[in-house]
Design a protein around this motif. Structure first.
Motif, mmCIF file in Angstrom:
data_model
loop_
_atom_site.group_PDB
_atom_site.id
_atom_site.type_symbol
_atom_site.label_atom_id
_atom_site.label_comp_id
_atom_site.label_asym_id
_atom_site.label_seq_id
_atom_site.Cartn_x
_atom_site.Cartn_y
_atom_site.Cartn_z
ATOM 1 N N LYS A 277 0.732 -1.307 0.034
ATOM 2 C CA LYS A 277 -0.142 -0.096 0.267
ATOM 3 C C LYS A 277 0.803 1.139 0.083
ATOM 4 O O LYS A 277 0.279 2.358 -0.114
ATOM 5 N N LYS A 279 2.449 2.612 2.572
ATOM 6 C CA LYS A 279 1.629 3.539 3.631
ATOM 7 C C LYS A 279 2.264 3.111 5.017
ATOM 8 O O LYS A 279 2.685 2.011 5.328
ATOM 9 N N ASP A 429 -1.492 5.948 11.818
ATOM 10 C CA ASP A 429 -1.402 6.825 10.787
ATOM 11 C C ASP A 429 -2.453 7.989 10.765
ATOM 12 O O ASP A 429 -2.112 9.022 10.380
ATOM 13 N N GLU A 480 -4.377 10.005 7.034
ATOM 14 C CA GLU A 480 -2.871 9.435 6.658
ATOM 15 C C GLU A 480 -2.039 10.497 6.975
ATOM 16 O O GLU A 480 -1.040 10.933 6.218
ATOM 17 N N THR A 483 1.977 9.031 7.055
ATOM 18 C CA THR A 483 2.357 8.713 5.694
ATOM 19 C C THR A 483 2.422 10.001 4.652
ATOM 20 O O THR A 483 3.525 9.987 4.037
ATOM 21 N N GLU A 484 1.536 10.859 5.058
ATOM 22 C CA GLU A 484 1.588 12.135 4.199
ATOM 23 C C GLU A 484 2.941 12.825 4.563
ATOM 24 O O GLU A 484 3.496 13.788 4.005
#
Length: 500
Positions: A277, A279, A429, A480, A483-484
């Protein structure tokens, strides 16, 4: 927050009925003061106020409350759900859920103060006043650092450089006696024919043929709606006063990938990635990182806008911040001491190990004991509401020791942060935070229901650049944030092996 007779504020709108949009509004200084006070509100206060306003009026729209401010909502809810035992004391939890406004003295004088937090009070231990051990707390429910008993003796503060030294007859932030222009994107300008002409032409209007004037009064609900819409929309006036239900939530963020010169020791953070993913699933975090995340809640939005410096878009609240910076200083009450461009975190409400070096906590005042509690060793005489300029030094005052809740024993010298050490947390996340003490790692991985060969562990360093990226992502991403804010680091660097 609202008196028995809630104040109302007149507002005149110039409306384009054909496009169903508010072009510009005219307002007096009282409402502009309140709009500018948005910048002084800590994120935790904003979440609480907006959530309460939505809950109070949910029956009017027959819908569920919207979440605002990206993943910060999850962070706030995590604090609500965490057991008091996670923190050094119950005060730390209250600090995060009801953070203190650094401009409390000023905001108390607004015609409508949005911040419903309790006014700062001062407490001493009534049973333990030995020699120089004069302990003072600005928090309800603090325990005396000397004897451990509750500090429940409320004290009157004398000689404060705060409320008594301000003259509010002319206004709070901006000067009274003038009208101000508020555009649909919350850009605020001083009222003048030149400003009106220039802005209307830029918006595509050569005359008033398509424009209609509408007069109305706004109160607490509408102003709290404006606060919410300023964070999620580019057209809050239209959304609220023309019942525009088709607005698009506007928030963007691009992580800064060039490292800055670091003046702060990096936090090492262990993150678990799902390879298929691309992620970050979660991070294993210790106290320093969790304290940093939680401190977002105590930080005023104006300070955050100054930190991110246009590197993200969050509704149109940035336009309020820009308006303050571009205003002619002569229109402000105190141009040299205007806190609005960069309101600091209130004393004792910040992160002790702050990777964002420009995100400052105000220095705690010095308090002294002598005929009651005094500040800075100086008292001012106040006769019939007039503050005398003559300083009156109190004879033989004794310095007081200030209680700090971010400490295992309440002393400033041992202050570490909000959560106990040692401790381990899982930060998901979407910034939900859960303690990991006494949790089986086997059961934890089994509940995740993710193929083990799809998981990969990395260690990343959180310095100033990464901290800024996390802050921006936490405000703009609803699911997220890790992640971001951090995944770009894993794209640049190979997997770092973790040794046992």
């Amino acid at each position: 927050m609202a008196s028995n007779q809630e104040p109302k504020f007149p507002l005149r709108l110039l409306v384009d009925k054909e496009k169903n949009r508010v072009v510009v509004a005219e307002s007096k200084s009282d409402l502009i003061d309140i709009l500018f006070s948005f910048l002084t509100l800590p994120l935790g206060t904003i979440i609480r106020l907006v959530s309460k306003n939505q809950h109070d009026h949910i029956h009017e729209i027959n819908d569920q409350p919207e979440e605002i401010l990206g993943c910060i909502n999850n962070l706030y809810k995590s604090v609500e759900n965490l057991n008091d035992g996670v923190f050094w004391n119950s005060i730390c939890k209250t600090v995060l859920l009801c953070p203190r406004n650094p401009c409390e003295i000023l905001c108390k004088k607004l015609k409508l103060n949005l911040d419903d937090s309790e006014t700062i009070k001062y407490f001493m231990c009534g049973k333990c006043c030995r020699g120089s051990d004069w302990f003072l707390s600005t928090f309800v429910g603090a325990s005396c650092c000397s004897c451990g008993k509750l500090m429940d003796k409320e004290m009157k503060l004398h000689g404060d450089f705060g409320e008594e030294s301000y003259n509010f007859d002319d206004g709070v932030f901006v000067k009274k006696g003038s009208l101000y222009l508020i555009f649909d994107d919350l850009k605020v300008l001083q009222n003048s024919p030149g400003n009106s002409v220039q802005q209307l032409i830029q918006l595509g209007y050569k005359n008033f043929h398509k424009l209609t004037q509408v007069s109305l009064d706004v109160g607490l609900k509408e102003i709290l709606d404006l606060l919410k819409q300023s964070l999620i929309s580019k057209s809050p006036l239209t959304d609220i006063f023309l019942a525009n239900e088709e607005f698009k939530m506007m928030s963007t963020f691009s992580p800064r990938q060039e490292p800055k010169f670091e003046k702060w020791t990096n936090i090492k953070l262990k993150v678990m990635v799902r390879k298929s993913k691309k992620k970050i699933l979660y991070a294993e975090a210790e106290g320093d990182f969790v304290d940093f995340l939680l401190s977002f809640l105590t930080t005023p939005i104006g300070s955050i806008l100054g930190q991110l410096n246009g590197n993200f878009s969050l509704g149109c609240v940035e336009n309020l911040h820009t308006s303050v910076k571009e205003f002619n200083p002569s229109w402000f009450i105190r141009p040299l001491g205007n806190p609005l461009p960069n309101p600091k975190v209130a004393p004792q409400f910040g992160c002790m190990k702050q990777p964002l070096i420009n995100l400052c906590e105000e220095k705690a005042p010095t308090y002294w004991y002598g005929h009651g509690v005094i500040k800075n060793h100086i008292c001012y005489s106040n006769v019939n509401g007039v503050v005398s300029k003559q300083k009156r030094f109190v004879k033989n005052p004794e310095a007081m020791k200030l209680f700090d809740p971010r400490s295992p024993n309440g002393t400033i010298e041992s202050a570490l942060g909000f959560v106990k050490r040692p401790s381990l947390f899982i930060v998901w996340d979407d910034l939900q935070v859960t303690p990991f003490a006494n949790t089986s790692s086997i059961s934890f991985l089994h509940k995740m229901n993710v193929p083990l060969d799809d998981l990969e562990e990395h260690i990343v360093s959180i310095g100033e650049t990464e901290a800024l990226n996390l802050l921006g992502a936490s405000l703009t991403s609803s699911k997220e944030a890790l992640t971001e804010g951090l995944f770009y680091l894993l794209m640049k660097n190979p997997k770092e092996e973790v040794t046992a």
